[in-house]
Design an enzyme around this catalytic site. Structure first.
Site, PDB file in Angstrom:
ATOM      1  NE  ARG A  42       1.834 -11.538  -4.297  1.00 24.54           N
ATOM      2  CZ  ARG A  42      -0.077 -10.594  -4.935  1.00 24.54           C
ATOM      3  NH1 ARG A  42      -0.450 -11.465  -5.132  1.00 24.54           N
ATOM      4  NH2 ARG A  42      -0.235 -10.025  -5.983  1.00 24.54           N
TER       5      ARG A  42
ATOM      6  CB  ILE B 149     -11.550  -0.907 -10.595  1.00 24.86           C
ATOM      7  CG1 ILE B 149     -11.397   0.064 -10.157  1.00 24.86           C
ATOM      8  CG2 ILE B 149     -10.029  -1.222 -11.691  1.00 24.86           C
ATOM      9  CD1 ILE B 149      -9.980   0.054  -9.407  1.00 24.86           C
TER      10      ILE B 149
ATOM     11  N   GLY C 134      -0.586  -6.667  -8.175  1.00 25.50           N
ATOM     12  CA  GLY C 134      -2.820  -6.804  -7.703  1.00 25.50           C
ATOM     13  C   GLY C 134      -2.951  -6.075  -9.109  1.00 25.50           C
ATOM     14  CD  GLN C 135      -9.250  -4.919 -10.389  1.00 23.66           C
ATOM     15  OE1 GLN C 135      -9.322  -4.695  -9.080  1.00 23.66           O
ATOM     16  NE2 GLN C 135     -10.404  -4.892 -11.388  1.00 23.66           N
TER      17      GLN C 135
ATOM     18  CE  LYS D 220      -9.415   0.643   0.182  1.00 21.00           C
ATOM     19  NZ  LYS D 220      -7.534   0.983   0.812  1.00 21.00           N
TER      20      LYS D 220
ATOM     21  CG  ASN E  58       6.537  -7.414   4.537  1.00 21.32           C
ATOM     22  OD1 ASN E  58       5.865  -6.369   4.759  1.00 21.32           O
ATOM     23  ND2 ASN E  58       6.823  -8.221   5.673  1.00 21.32           N
TER      24      ASN E  58
ATOM     25  N   GLY F 246       2.889  -2.922  -3.371  1.00 17.65           N
ATOM     26  CA  GLY F 246       1.908  -4.019  -4.278  1.00 17.65           C
ATOM     27  C   GLY F 246       1.675  -4.067  -5.489  1.00 17.65           C
TER      28      GLY F 246
ATOM     29  CE1 TYR G 104     -10.052  -2.350   0.993  1.00 22.52           C
ATOM     30  CE2 TYR G 104     -12.325  -1.889   0.313  1.00 22.52           C
ATOM     31  CZ  TYR G 104     -11.055  -1.582   0.394  1.00 22.52           C
ATOM     32  OH  TYR G 104     -10.871  -2.206  -1.049  1.00 22.52           O
TER      33      TYR G 104
HETATM   34  C1  AKB Z   1     -13.739  -4.330  -2.650  1.00 19.81           C
HETATM   35  O1  AKB Z   1     -14.462  -4.592  -3.400  1.00 19.81           O
HETATM   36  O2  AKB Z   1     -13.740  -4.314  -1.458  1.00 19.81           O
HETATM   37  C2  AKB Z   1     -13.114  -2.908  -3.741  1.00 19.81           C
HETATM   38  C3  AKB Z   1     -13.697  -1.691  -3.458  1.00 19.81           C
HETATM   39  C4  AKB Z   1     -14.748  -0.883  -3.696  1.00 19.81           C
HETATM   40  O3  AKB Z   1     -12.555  -1.251  -2.232  1.00 19.81           O
HETATM   41  N1  AKB Z   1     -13.028  -3.687  -5.503  1.00 19.81           N
END
Ligand code: AKB
Length: 335
Positions: A54, A190, A29-30, A164, A71, A26, A160
């Site tokens: 990608r 971040i 990404g950022q 986690k 992938n 991955g 999300y």
């Molecule tokens: C989000 O905002 O989803 C992320 C995080 C804080 O995990 N930047």
């Protein structure tokens, strides 16, 4: 700390950094795009491999690092990358973030948990470590939000966050059941000037700088007084390398450590930027989904365990970060 010593004198490179191979999955990404050069500096260019889904992003990354188009949900393809490079550490950065996750929770679960499970299974079979970022998103509205303890109530309200917390538990399980060296931090928002974040609740703290530098006004989706933990990218990168190099006998926790560097609300960040860009204007159009998520997250976390167990010690505060963001974005956007 080895890292600090080495950064001060680039000629002294301790042996611990020399012999490891790092696979960043991955990687486009950022975090990944900046973790690549950070790890190359520590471990050597040939010891860092980037994997990314990608094709256009793979092509761009290939100018700087060895890349595999992968992938991470395809276990067989993932296994062949692991067999080819035999990494010591996998950085599993595959993630659908908090705000995007709410638009399609089933996909968020499938992607976030699928990539993690494949990473853990391959680490078990091929004997390597796994670092997977957790997040402030792992907490929920009944978590104490001021000075959020390391070990506390974790009942998140977003998919999300559910991923986690599940990921933290699964990673601890792979450590205790199979001896896989799993380690992780709960990242706050971040802030960086490289690759933009995508689909997070804390993205405003990056977007606001782009608007200020372009001479545009910014419409903030987060309420003016909503506090969240934040961190500047160089500290986040130090956390990644610092934790994988930590002495395992000192780690009482593994998945996952609270870490933070600053906490502010949109109004405070606006004031900090306006002191440097006096004409900058900000208005609010609060996004109810992001507002609910931000309200359920900590105002600021207690990161004492990370400090004690592996020497976490961030150096960037809001003023230093704002100066550096504006300086770098001027070069990037106005050249
Ligand atoms: C989000 O905002 O989803 C992320 C995080 C804080 O995990 N930047």
């Amino acid at each position: 700390w080895y890292c600090t010593a080495w950064h001060q004198n680039k000629d002294i490179k301790p042996d611990i950094y020399m012999s490891k191979t790092i696979l960043i999955v991955g990687a486009g990404g950022q975090i990944g795009t900046e973790l690549i050069p950070h790890m190359q500096q520590l471990y050597g260019e040939d010891h860092v491999i980037a994997a990314e889904l990608r094709p256009q992003v793979c092509e761009k990354l290939s100018e700087k690092v060895r890349v595999e188009c992968l992938n991470a949900l395809d276990a067989r393809a993932y296994a062949s990358v692991i067999k080819k490079y035999r990494p010591d550490w996998i950085f599993n950065l595959v993630a659908v973030l908090s705000a995007t996750g709410e638009k399609d929770p089933q996909t968020a679960w499938h992607v976030n948990m699928g990539a993690l499970l494949n990473s853990l299974e391959l680490a078990r079979e091929y004997k390597c470590g796994v670092f997977t970022p957790s997040s402030i998103g792992a907490f929920g509205s009944n978590t104490p939000s001021n000075g959020t303890p390391q070990d506390t109530v974790m009942r998140p309200n977003t998919i999300y966050g559910v991923c986690k917390v599940s990921g933290e538990l699964l990673s601890d399980y792979y450590y205790s059941r199979f001896g896989v060296d799993t380690r992780s931090v709960r990242f706050p928002g971040i802030i960086s000037h490289g690759t933009l974040p995508g689909g997070g609740t804390t993205d405003y703290a990056v977007e606001i700088f782009y608007a200020a530098v372009k001479g545009e006004s910014y419409t903030c989706p987060i309420p003016h007084n909503s506090y969240m933990d934040m961190m500047y990218m160089p500290d986040a990168l130090q956390a990644c390398s610092g934790l994988i190099e930590a002495d395992p006998s000192r780690l009482k926790h593994r998945n996952s450590f609270n870490i933070t560097a600053m906490s502010f609300c949109p109004r405070e960040l606006y004031e900090v930027i306006r002191r440097r860009v006096p004409d900058f204007k900000m208005t609010y159009r609060v996004d109810p989904v992001k507002q609910a998520i931000a309200d359920s997250w900590p105002d600021y976390m207690d990161d004492a365990c990370a400090r004690e167990e592996w020497g976490w010690n961030p150096v960037w505060d809001i003023d230093a970060m704002a100066d550096d963001m504006l300086r770098n974005l001027k070069v990037k956007l106005l050249k």
